[in-house]
Design a protein around this motif. Structure first.
Motif, mmCIF file in Angstrom:
data_model
loop_
_atom_site.group_PDB
_atom_site.id
_atom_site.type_symbol
_atom_site.label_atom_id
_atom_site.label_comp_id
_atom_site.label_asym_id
_atom_site.label_seq_id
_atom_site.Cartn_x
_atom_site.Cartn_y
_atom_site.Cartn_z
ATOM 1 N N GLY A 1 0.840 -1.212 0.000
ATOM 2 C CA GLY A 1 0.000 0.000 0.000
ATOM 3 C C GLY A 1 0.862 1.244 0.000
ATOM 4 N N ALA B 1 -5.133 -0.199 2.949
ATOM 5 C CA ALA B 1 -6.416 -0.270 3.661
ATOM 6 C C ALA B 1 -7.484 0.416 2.823
ATOM 7 N N LEU C 1 -1.325 -1.931 10.626
ATOM 8 C CA LEU C 1 -1.872 -0.697 11.191
ATOM 9 C C LEU C 1 -3.369 -0.849 11.408
#
Ligand SMILES: NC(=O)c1ccc[n+]([C@@H]2O[C@H](COP(=O)([O-])OP(=O)(O)OC[C@H]3O[C@@H](n4cnc5c(N)ncnc54)[C@H](OP(=O)(O)O)[C@@H]3O)[C@@H](O)[C@H]2O)c1
Length: 297
Positions: free
Chosen positions: A7, A61, A102
Motif C-alpha cells: 500500500g 487499507a 496498522l
C-alpha cells in the motif's frame, strides 16, 4: 534486513518512502495496488512464492469511513480477509516473516472516560471500524509473528487528511465549521514512521512479534477536531475563522466515536519512546523542509 511496504502509494506508505533515503541500512521494497492487489489471494500467493522478506509493513487499507457504510463487503475484503490471505501465504512460503499491521481508534465505541488501553474492549460503531477489527482478528489467529499498531487521526504532508483539507479550505473560505464534540489525538505520520523504525530496530521486536503484541500510538495530549483545526490555522497564519459545530449538526453516513484518545504508555515503555505532543508534532509537520503549502491543493 529486507522490508516490504504494502500500500505504498497511500499517506503512510508515501511517508515511509520519503524517509527511506535516510535509512540506507534497511533494504526497502515498495508495492502499490498495481504491484500487489491484496484483494486477490492468487496474486498474493504468487507474489510471496517469488519474494521473501524479513518484515512486511501493511499500509494498505480501505480508509473511506463513510463509503464503507455502503461498500461493507469490499471494506471487509481489503481491511479484513486480505490479512488472512497474506498470512496464509506467508505461513506457506516464509513463516518467520514479521508482520507489522496498522489499525485504528475507530474499533472503539467512544464511550470511554479516560485514554483507551490495548486491553480495553473493542466495539466498533461503523462498518469501517468493524472491517478493521476483522483484520486484527485475522492477524491474531494466524501463526505469523506480528505487531498491530492502532493509530488515530493520521495526518501528514502526503495523501488525503484533515490537516491538508483544512489548509486547502482556508485558502478559499472566510470561515469553516468543524466538529467540537469528538475528542481524539492527532497522529503525525512522520512520528509514526519513526516509531515503526524504532520497533524494527529494537532487540525486543522479535519477542513482541512472537507474542502478537498490540500497541497504541498517537501524539501526546488530546483535542477536538475544532481545536485541531484552530491550531492548523494558527500555525499557517491564516485569517480564516473556525466555527465549532456539534456532531448532530454535521450528518455523516458513518458514526464516529465521541472519545477515542489512545493510551500510549505500553508502546513508550516497551520500546523506550518519547512521543511529541500533538502540537509539537503538528508544528514539525507544517515547518518540515519538504512542505510547500502552495503545492498542497
Ligand atoms: N487516515 C487516518 O486518519 C487513519 C486513522 C487511523 C488508522 N489509520 C490506518 O492507518 C493505515 C494507513 O492509512 P493511510 O491514511 O495511509 O491510508 P490511505 O492513504 O488511504 O492509503 C491506503 C493505501 O491502500 C491502498 N489499497 C487500497 N486497496 C488496496 C488493494 N486492494 N491492494 C493494495 N493496496 C490497496 C490504496 O491504494 P489506492 O489509493 O490506489 O486505492 C492506498 O494507497 C491504514 O491501515 C488505516 O486504516 C488511518
Amino acid at each position: 534486513m529486507k522490508i516490504l511496504v504494502i500500500g505504498s502509494s497511500g499517506q503512510l506508505g508515501t511517508q515511509i518512502f520519503n524517509l527511506k533515503n535516510s535509512l540506507n541500512f534497511l533494504d526497502f521494497y515498495f508495492c502499490n495496488k498495481n504491484d500487489l492487489d491484496i484483494s486477490s489471494p492468487e496474486s498474493i500467493d504468487s507474489f510471496f512464492v517469488n519474494n521473501k522478506f524479513d518484515v512486511v509493513i501493511n499500509c494498505a487499507a480501505y480508509t473511506s469511513v463513510d463509503e464503507a457504510e455502503k461498500n461493507f463487503e469490499y471494506a471487509k475484503i481489503i481491511n479484513g480477509y486480505s490479512i488472512d490471505y497474506i498470512c496464509k501465504s506467508l505461513e506457506k512460503h516464509k513463516p518467520d516473516t514479521k508482520f507489522i499491521h496498522l489499525s485504528t481508534d475507530y474499533i472503539f465505541d467512544g464511550e470511554f472516560l479516560k485514554p483507551i488501553c490495548e486491553k480495553d474492549n473493542p466495539n466498533p460503531i461503523s462498518k469501517y471500524g468493524k472491517s478493521k477489527l476483522l483484520g486484527e482478528e485475522m492477524l491474531q489467529k494466524s501463526k505469523i509473528p506480528s505487531i498491530i499498531i492502532r493509530v488515530s487521526w493520521l495526518y501528514s504532508i502526503f495523501g488525503k487528511n484533515f490537516m491538508k483539507t483544512i489548509i486547502n479550505l482556508s485558502k478559499t473560505k472566510k470561515s469553516i465549521s468543524v466538529i467540537s464534540d469528538q475528542i481524539g489525538s492527532p497522529t503525525s505520520a512522520n512520528d509514526l514512521v519513526e516509531c515503526i523504525l524504532r520497533i524494527i530496530a529494537s532487540e525486543r521486536f522479535n519477542d513482541y512479534a512472537q507474542k502478537k503484541g498490540i500497541f497504541h500510538f498517537c501524539n501526546k495530549g488530546s483535542c477536538s477536531w475544532y481545536e485541531f483545526a484552530k491550531e492548523i490555522l494558527l500555525l499557517t497564519s491564516s485569517d480564516c475563522k473556525i466555527c465549532p459545530i456539534t456532531t448532530d449538526e454535521y450528518k455523516t453516513l458513518a458514526a464516529r466515536p465521541k472519545y477515542s484518545v489512545l493510551d500510549t504508555s505500553k508502546i513508550e515503555s516497551s520500546f523506550g519512546l518519547e512521543i511529541n505532543s500533538w502540537k509539537e508534532a503538528l508544528q514539525n509537520t507544517i515547518n518540515s523542509e519538504n512542505t510547500n503549502y502552495n503545492k498542497l491543493i
